[in-house]
Design a protein around this motif. Structure first.
Motif, mmCIF file in Angstrom:
data_model
loop_
_atom_site.group_PDB
_atom_site.id
_atom_site.type_symbol
_atom_site.label_atom_id
_atom_site.label_comp_id
_atom_site.label_asym_id
_atom_site.label_seq_id
_atom_site.Cartn_x
_atom_site.Cartn_y
_atom_site.Cartn_z
ATOM 1 N N UNK A 208 0.923 -1.129 0.253
ATOM 2 C CA UNK A 208 -0.341 -0.478 -0.311
ATOM 3 C C UNK A 208 1.135 0.833 -0.403
ATOM 4 N N UNK A 209 1.935 0.961 -1.080
ATOM 5 C CA UNK A 209 2.861 2.281 -0.787
ATOM 6 C C UNK A 209 2.469 3.206 -1.640
ATOM 7 N N UNK A 210 3.475 4.316 -1.739
ATOM 8 C CA UNK A 210 3.225 4.720 -3.549
ATOM 9 C C UNK A 210 4.116 5.348 -3.488
ATOM 10 N N UNK A 211 4.437 5.526 -4.485
ATOM 11 C CA UNK A 211 6.557 6.519 -5.226
ATOM 12 C C UNK A 211 5.824 6.614 -6.182
ATOM 13 N N UNK A 212 6.739 7.445 -5.708
ATOM 14 C CA UNK A 212 7.320 8.812 -7.412
ATOM 15 C C UNK A 212 8.584 7.839 -8.238
ATOM 16 N N UNK A 213 8.297 7.516 -9.446
ATOM 17 C CA UNK A 213 9.272 6.447 -10.217
ATOM 18 C C UNK A 213 9.565 6.759 -11.389
ATOM 19 N N UNK A 214 10.750 7.732 -11.422
ATOM 20 C CA UNK A 214 11.499 8.417 -11.643
ATOM 21 C C UNK A 214 11.975 7.681 -13.340
ATOM 22 N N UNK A 215 11.694 8.153 -14.443
ATOM 23 C CA UNK A 215 12.366 7.891 -15.782
ATOM 24 C C UNK A 215 13.519 8.373 -16.174
ATOM 25 N N UNK A 216 13.309 10.011 -16.291
ATOM 26 C CA UNK A 216 14.330 10.343 -16.521
ATOM 27 C C UNK A 216 15.186 11.504 -15.230
ATOM 28 N N UNK A 217 16.067 11.744 -15.302
ATOM 29 C CA UNK A 217 16.839 12.902 -14.304
ATOM 30 C C UNK A 217 17.607 13.819 -15.050
ATOM 31 N N UNK A 218 17.610 14.188 -14.914
ATOM 32 C CA UNK A 218 18.732 15.495 -15.649
ATOM 33 C C UNK A 218 18.717 16.831 -14.884
ATOM 34 N N UNK A 219 20.141 17.617 -15.018
ATOM 35 C CA UNK A 219 20.708 18.542 -14.112
ATOM 36 C C UNK A 219 20.460 19.641 -14.641
ATOM 37 N N UNK A 220 20.115 21.171 -14.019
ATOM 38 C CA UNK A 220 20.114 22.455 -14.648
ATOM 39 C C UNK A 220 20.815 22.694 -14.562
ATOM 40 N N UNK A 221 21.606 23.166 -14.992
ATOM 41 C CA UNK A 221 22.851 23.836 -15.916
ATOM 42 C C UNK A 221 22.752 25.613 -15.183
ATOM 43 N N UNK A 222 23.457 26.183 -15.999
ATOM 44 C CA UNK A 222 23.324 27.348 -15.809
ATOM 45 C C UNK A 222 23.346 28.128 -16.917
ATOM 46 N N UNK A 223 23.872 27.413 -17.583
ATOM 47 C CA UNK A 223 22.447 27.923 -19.448
ATOM 48 C C UNK A 223 21.898 27.567 -18.898
ATOM 49 N N UNK A 224 20.741 26.600 -18.558
ATOM 50 C CA UNK A 224 19.642 26.529 -19.182
ATOM 51 C C UNK A 224 18.832 27.694 -18.281
ATOM 52 N N UNK A 225 19.177 27.841 -17.065
ATOM 53 C CA UNK A 225 18.884 29.011 -15.761
ATOM 54 C C UNK A 225 18.968 30.432 -16.586
ATOM 55 N N UNK A 226 20.126 30.105 -17.692
ATOM 56 C CA UNK A 226 20.200 32.325 -17.839
ATOM 57 C C UNK A 226 19.083 31.821 -19.231
ATOM 58 N N UNK A 227 19.614 31.291 -19.662
ATOM 59 C CA UNK A 227 18.174 30.356 -21.320
ATOM 60 C C UNK A 227 16.894 30.661 -20.697
ATOM 61 N N UNK A 228 16.341 30.434 -19.472
ATOM 62 C CA UNK A 228 14.973 30.793 -19.184
ATOM 63 C C UNK A 228 14.717 32.139 -18.251
ATOM 64 N N UNK A 229 16.246 32.495 -17.805
ATOM 65 C CA UNK A 229 15.389 34.107 -17.544
ATOM 66 C C UNK A 229 15.641 35.289 -18.883
#
Length: 407
Positions: A97-118
């Motif tokens: 009866x346990x709920x878990x979040x299965x991670x199919x893919x994980x990616x680090x958010x780099x400085x380039x991604x943050x700057x692109x969002x900003x």
């Protein structure tokens, strides 16, 4: 057996297995989603890793299960504090009866991604006009009270207050100490901004922080905070102190200061400089007044030396002579005109007298009139016994007509 959970009762309950089965079927229909957060806990096991992910803007956490095959696809090992995006899907384990979040893919958010969002957010907000120079408000020359939003007991707060007091000792501050990084920064800075903006005695608001890494400064590029600053009625000064990557707060603020110290220099004038300016202005005013008085004194002296003021009797005497001369000419002209008219009257009088009936009478002639005053011109027109008036050169005679006579 009840067909739905809503129809169960103490007398007609569901078996636990049926509830678990229905829950699993419901959860299995939920779609996978990409989420973003910061890794605050990381436990590696033989074939799986267990990660606690926390929201970057709120106190919300979620536990993820990442299998070894997913972790092995990462180029660099995952560390605590890293900012990541993960593709997760909820999974219900019926047996426990346990709920878990299965991670199919994980990616680090780099400085380039943050700057692109900003940068994308910067372009979107600029298109709305939030960064336009026309909407920026002018700072007061000398604010009565300064609102200061800064970190708790931070060097930025000390720099602003100390340098402002050095420039203008009478300056007053309304300080709000808040979190300037982390998940609570946006909410606390926004609340402090709203509170200071509502105070009528606060003339300008300074948001100060003494620099930091790009990740630490992300709250100052958050859309909610940027819009809150744009909506403020009080002028806002951004003093983040980060030259390499300017947060969006610098763009929307009414004034951008490079450092907290620079903000203190730009929000209050320097008392020494102002006193020097006042002294210079007084000197200029005194010099201008002296020059004007000297110029007007010269004009008065020039006017006083004119003949009309130096010897005013000369002008009066000249005018008196002119009046006498004109008066004599007028009298002479009048006398000459009177003499000419008198001669003309005498001539006309002589003419009138020569033509007067009296002259005729003086030569011995007489005028005969009837009683009604009409002049007798024909003897036949007078009835016998008619009363007559005979006017001679001097006096009149009464007579009675006897009848006409032939001459």
């Amino acid at each position: 057996m009840a067909p739905t959970a809503a129809l169960t009762s103490p007398e007609n309950p569901w078996p636990l297995a049926l509830l678990s089965k229905n829950l699993k079927a419901y959860i299995d229909r939920a779609p996978a989603a990409w989420v973003e957060g910061q890794v605050i806990e990381l436990n590696r096991r033989a074939n799986a890793s267990y990660i606690t992910l926390r929201d970057v803007d709120a106190e919300v956490s979620l536990s993820l299960t990442v299998w070894g095959t997913v972790m092995n696809r990462l180029e660099l090992p995952l560390e605590r504090g890293a900012r990541v995006v993960a593709h997760i899907k909820p999974d219900f384990w019926m047996k426990t009866g346990r709920l878990s979040m299965q991670t199919r893919e994980i990616r680090p958010v780099g400085l380039g991604d943050l700057l692109a969002r900003i940068e994308r957010l910067r372009q979107a907000l600029a298109a709305e006009g939030l960064f336009a120079a026309s909407r920026k408000k002018r700072l007061p020359l000398l604010p009565g009270r300064i609102g200061l939003i800064t970190g708790r007991n931070s060097d930025a707060m000390k720099d602003v207050m100390r340098n402002a007091a050095l420039r203008w000792p009478a300056v007053e501050f309304e300080v709000r100490e808040v979190a300037v990084q982390g998940v609570n920064a946006v909410a606390e800075v926004s609340r402090a901004l709203a509170a200071l903006d509502a105070m009528p005695e606060v003339d300008v608001i300074v948001i100060a922080r003494g620099g930091g890494s790009l990740e630490d400064l992300l709250p100052f590029s958050h859309e909610d905070l940027v819009r809150a600053v744009a909506a403020a009625q009080t002028p806002v000064v951004s003093a983040i102190g980060h030259e390499a990557d300017r947060p969006l707060l610098d763009e929307v603020a009414d004034l951008r200061a490079s450092t907290p110290t620079d903000a203190a220099k730009r929000i209050v004038p320097d008392v020494g400089e102002e006193l020097a300016r006042i002294g210079t202005a007084r000197s200029q005013l005194r010099r201008i007044m002296e020059l004007m008085l000297s110029r007007e004194a010269d004009r008065l002296m020039h006017i006083r030396t004119r003949p009309v003021l130096s010897a005013p009797q000369t002008m009066l005497a000249t005018r008196a002579d002119d009046v006498s001369r004109l008066r004599d000419r007028a009298f002479s002209a009048m006398r000459a005109e009177v003499r000419r008219d008198a001669d003309r009257i005498s001539y006309l009088r002589a003419q009138v007298l020569s033509l007067s009936p009296q002259k005729t009478l003086d030569r011995g002639y007489a005028v005969v009139q009837l009683a009604d005053g009409s002049v007798v011109r024909e003897a036949a027109a007078v009835e016998p016994e008619s009363a007559l008036r005979i006017r001679v050169a001097s006096g009149e005679l009464g007579a009675v007509a006897t009848g006409p006579h032939q001459p």
